[in-house]
Design an enzyme around this catalytic site. Structure first.
Site, PDB file in Angstrom:
ATOM      1  N   SER A   1      -5.504   8.256  10.040  1.00 18.41           N
ATOM      2  CA  SER A   1      -5.586   7.588   8.749  1.00 18.41           C
ATOM      3  C   SER A   1      -5.679   6.078   8.928  1.00 18.41           C
ATOM      4  O   SER A   1      -5.325   5.540   9.981  1.00 18.41           O
ATOM      5  CB  SER A   1      -4.349   7.949   7.929  1.00 18.41           C
ATOM      6  OG  SER A   1      -4.276   7.152   6.759  1.00 18.41           O
TER       7      SER A   1
ATOM      8  N   ASP B   1       0.831  -1.211   0.000  1.00 17.75           N
ATOM      9  CA  ASP B   1       0.000   0.000   0.000  1.00 17.75           C
ATOM     10  C   ASP B   1       0.873   1.272   0.000  1.00 17.75           C
ATOM     11  O   ASP B   1       1.707   1.449   0.880  1.00 17.75           O
ATOM     12  CB  ASP B   1      -0.861  -0.070   1.273  1.00 17.75           C
ATOM     13  CG  ASP B   1      -1.769   1.138   1.484  1.00 17.75           C
ATOM     14  OD1 ASP B   1      -1.778   2.055   0.652  1.00 17.75           O
ATOM     15  OD2 ASP B   1      -2.480   1.137   2.518  1.00 17.75           O
TER      16      ASP B   1
ATOM     17  N   HIS C   1      -4.067   4.189   6.688  1.00 17.34           N
ATOM     18  CA  HIS C   1      -2.970   3.696   5.840  1.00 17.34           C
ATOM     19  C   HIS C   1      -1.616   3.897   6.512  1.00 17.34           C
ATOM     20  O   HIS C   1      -1.401   4.857   7.248  1.00 17.34           O
ATOM     21  CB  HIS C   1      -2.983   4.430   4.497  1.00 17.34           C
ATOM     22  CG  HIS C   1      -4.209   4.152   3.685  1.00 17.34           C
ATOM     23  ND1 HIS C   1      -4.313   3.073   2.846  1.00 17.34           N
ATOM     24  CD2 HIS C   1      -5.398   4.801   3.607  1.00 17.34           C
ATOM     25  CE1 HIS C   1      -5.510   3.072   2.262  1.00 17.34           C
ATOM     26  NE2 HIS C   1      -6.192   4.123   2.707  1.00 17.34           N
TER      27      HIS C   1
END
Lengths: 554, 554
Positions: free
Chosen positions: B365, B196, B367
């Site tokens: 977040s 990612d 991520h």
């Protein structure tokens, strides 16, 4: 100036509240009106096809005999951009500092207004008398040089308008903001403070412009082997100065690219606001005579504007510069809200071409953060607070600061454009409204695009249009030709022949029904076509294109 | 699984690179294809009127006999949203964890595909065999529960695909990411890591979701006298859980509002992913039975989406909730790039209604930032790095990290959608391309809006349309009726009667010229009308509306 105890000062913002842009405020006392700033706004996302937006100045036109002049705080578009349009209707003198006048003159030239517009250059510390007002220009710092706050002296009291400002103790050019003068006027008593709200949500202090110069030095010293391309705001002359300084220090030549930046830089250099060491600045056509590692390009396009120089370089459509692997590209800017995606697109394109892109921490704001706003309040100690220059959220954030600093809640006014605030030593109150608004400029047209046109553009943009044309006999009701169906922006017709064929049958049936019932009102026939075709299209596609029946007579 | 030394694993991203969205990647080995994720993208700004975008899966359709199944990493729209469209063409089983399957089933129900789609729920730690592949689901953390990384075992070697992830040592629900398993598989040897890239530009670590819970506690304790309205992402069940926890602690009732959030929360609660203390959750219609200070509303609209619940409340068009002075409204979210202005608009509207709006530091977040990405690389120690899930700038940022961690430059592949990477223990190389693309969904239409239609919509949106209609005699060239001129989205006609009158004369002149020269090619006549009218309009207005001549025959 002797106060008439009955008279009040009227402050009338004609724009600049509810948004960052289109700043223009009228100050009225008895027979005198002075107007501070006259800017444009950039169109909202829903103003499709609109180039720029100017304020509705009906109030000034209606009181034209009172209007003594425009006083301009600094040379940014949202403070000077509407002048050429407004001066055509309200031709009064314009007062500003030297660089600001220079930038205004560039605009007047474009609009053929140089000969007919009176303008006067004012120095910081100087005052001018305009009717019942005296206006003093006070030195401030901002992301463009020669910015001014204004002390507006009226018989009803003194108003301080900060303009756009920050507190920069170590500016690149000229002096720091004249805090002493703010204090001195404050000591004498200030009725109201109208202070820049742009960064009122941000804690702390805005960093000095000079810190960016140090960052440039680091970037130049870290990238001695690559060509440097630095994008920033066209009007930030100090930023360009610092790039030139670093270039000189590291033995690079400087090219300035992008029409608006070349214009500002040329004016600033002519007026002495930019120091360019001999042979440092070269023309873009000379670039080929120097190796990459001896070049730095300063360019427009830091906001991802599709027609700006950097975007054209990124998209491979710039005539003179193409991006190569090894190039280092610096965004000396932050995206203005709304531009994030456009900026990101350009960063992606540049990265994909192999360039190294630097976009973090190479910028400082030109607007005061919370601690600077508090400082100004503490020096000026106004009786009333009128936050300006911001969206509602920013004005609200400043009013919270004012409250913290001891201004009573009832002495803080968050105005909307058009709302009139009347005040003097006895009190202040909102009293009435004047006409304001956003006049849209599209091409040469000023104000000929209104809400109906915009609504149509919105509708067209979402689902396109289906046009149904037919000819009816002049008297009787016989179909002479058609119905023909043409669409644009609806579906790709080759893939939807069936759909369009069926649509024709739907219209024919609706028409037969009308004609067999001897409906002779063409408006009615059009509505029947709209409804039946619209219903059919929605059922089949769940879209609502604009449907436009045109009946011709023969 | 025995490797055929000649055979290579082919990794074929069909979407998800060049943008955040539309994630779908095919893994092919000899006669087997496994597809990881099947998401939508939200339309770009220039895709006017488009509802959503799905991937072009021509490659899967062409190799349908090889396709063994879809393996889904988690339940976000950009990973599951295109399944209903794609399954209609490639009907193979879908494998995912429990909550993910639950969310997919909601979609299948809407599209009437529940009966025809095979799906299987997999637990973290479990593996499935799909043709020549074995796929293991590994526990990760993300802004939705039940997210998985995948270990994709093929005869050519092992690929680790992280899915969307962060490292949360103290998650709100369930376990932390299974770092031991990443290490164990890494120790055995991993051919490639597909990691990612969303936050690869951000330094440091993403904070734990649990930190937001502490922030909520502070907000609840600071605002005991006001109604609380908290907007967040519809799918962030842990965020809603934490709001429920704070509400319970501070004696408030919770209302969930907004269709998409109600859907997700209902599914999550049914499947046991949400713990709701008795009598904490109430229906929106019961709100009136409780004083404001005992209520908290959890709502959609944190991105300023104009149709979402919070935006409707802000605009005074929500049926059941109106904003009052004293309300405290919390944005537990950051604006996704592109949404900044829409979010700001809602904040302004809420502030102007007297609400206190909190929008800073109430979000983390989902991520991984740079340090987490480095951690995964260090546990997995892949031979090849293939950054995924991001725009080019993000993929590039991750590849810089990979380089820093010692992966040789030639072993890092920034792929574009459609580019085929072939690899095995002997080497890796890009080899060929397959068809990919973005298929636009507009209403019920899938793929019937293409570039020509979009270009027309763009043109119509900027300057509108002028339609010129006339009837010519079937054989000869006599004008029977018209020319009639109709415009939409061009100018406000009442203010421009002169212009439209003159336009008619221009067309008549052009037509006379054609007819007197006996031009019988209607295409030519249309072009003459377009050119002459277009030239006239540009000269007079500097606009370029679409000009559409329609000639009828009678």
């Amino acid at each position: 100036m002797k106060a008439n105890n009955e008279s009040k000062l009227r402050i009338i913002p004609l724009g600049g509240l509810e948004q960052i842009g289109m700043n223009i405020t009228a100050f009225e006392y008895e027979d005198s009106i002075v107007v501070v700033d006259c800017g444009i706004a950039f169109p909202d996302d829903d103003m499709l096809g609109i180039d720029l937006v100017i304020p509705d100045i009906t109030y000034l036109r209606d009181n034209i005999d009172k209007v003594k002049g425009f006083v301009i705080t600094h040379g940014h578009e949202d403070h000077i951009g509407a002048l050429p349009y407004v001066l055509k209707e309200v031709n009064v003198p314009v007062y500003a500092t030297k660089l600001t006048v220079g930038l205004i003159e560039n605009k007047l030239k474009e609009h053929n207004l140089l000969r007919t517009t009176k303008r006067k250059t004012i120095k910081h510390g100087q005052s001018i008398n305009l009717g019942r007002f005296r206006i003093e220009f006070i030195k401030t710092n901002h992301s463009i040089q020669d910015a001014s706050a204004l002390a507006i002296y009226s018989p009803a009291g003194t108003i301080i308008h900060t303009g756009d400002f920050k507190v920069d103790y170590t500016p690149v050019f000229g002096d720091a903001i004249d805090l002493q003068r703010f204090a001195e006027i404050g000591k004498k008593g200030v009725l109201a403070l109208m202070c820049d709200s742009t960064n009122a949500e941000r804690k702390g202090f805005t960093m000095s412009e000079r810190t960016v110069g140090k960052t440039f030095d680091n970037i130049f010293s870290d990238h001695t082997n690559s060509r440097l391309i630095i994008a920033t705001f066209a009007s930030n002359v100090d930023r360009v100065q610092q790039i030139i300084n670093s270039a000189y220090k590291f033995g690079r030549k400087v090219v300035v690219e992008g029409r608006s930046m070349v214009n500002v830089i040329t004016t600033a250099a002519e007026l002495g606001y930019l120091n360019i060491p001999d042979k440092t600045l070269i023309d873009i056509d000379q670039m080929k005579n120097y190796p990459d590692e001896q070049m730095v390009l300063v360019t427009t396009g830091s906001q991802g504007e599709s027609m700006a120089a950097l975007s054209r370089m990124a998209a491979n459509i710039h005539k003179k510069v193409s991006i190569k692997p090894g190039d280092t590209i610096v965004f000396s800017s932050n995206p203005i809200p709304g531009n994030e995606k456009a900026v990101s697109k350009v960063i992606n394109e540049l990265s994909a071409k192999g360039a190294d892109v630097i976009f973090q921490d190479v910028h400082v704001s030109g607007h005061a953060c919370q601690e600077e706003i508090k400082l100004i309040y503490s020096l000026v100690k106004p009786k009333y607070a009128i936050p300006v220059h911001g969206e509602y959220r920013h004005l609200k954030a400043q009013s919270k600061l004012a409250l913290e600093l001891g201004i009573p809640k009832e002495n803080i006014f968050i105005l909307r454009s058009g709302e009139v605030l009347e005040l003097n030593q006895e009190g202040a109150q909102q009293n009435g409204k004047v006409q304001t608004g956003a006049i849209m400029v599209d091409g040469l047209g000023v104000g000929d695009v209104g809400n109906i046109v915009l609504r149509d553009r919105q509708h067209l943009s979402e689902d396109g249009i289906i046009i149904v044309v037919l000819t009816l006999e002049r008297r009787g009701n016989q179909l002479l030709s058609g119905p023909d169906i043409v669409s644009r922006g609806f579906v790709y017709v080759r893939e939807s022949e069936d759909l369009m064929g069926e649509a024709r049958v739907v219209v024919e049936d609706a028409l037969d029904e009308c004609l067999s019932h001897k409906v002779s009102d063409w408006g009615k026939i059009k509505n029947v076509i709209k409804d039946s075709l619209g219903g059919f299209v929605w059922k089949r596609t769940q879209r609502r294109p604009m449907i436009l029946p045109i009946i011709m007579e023969a």
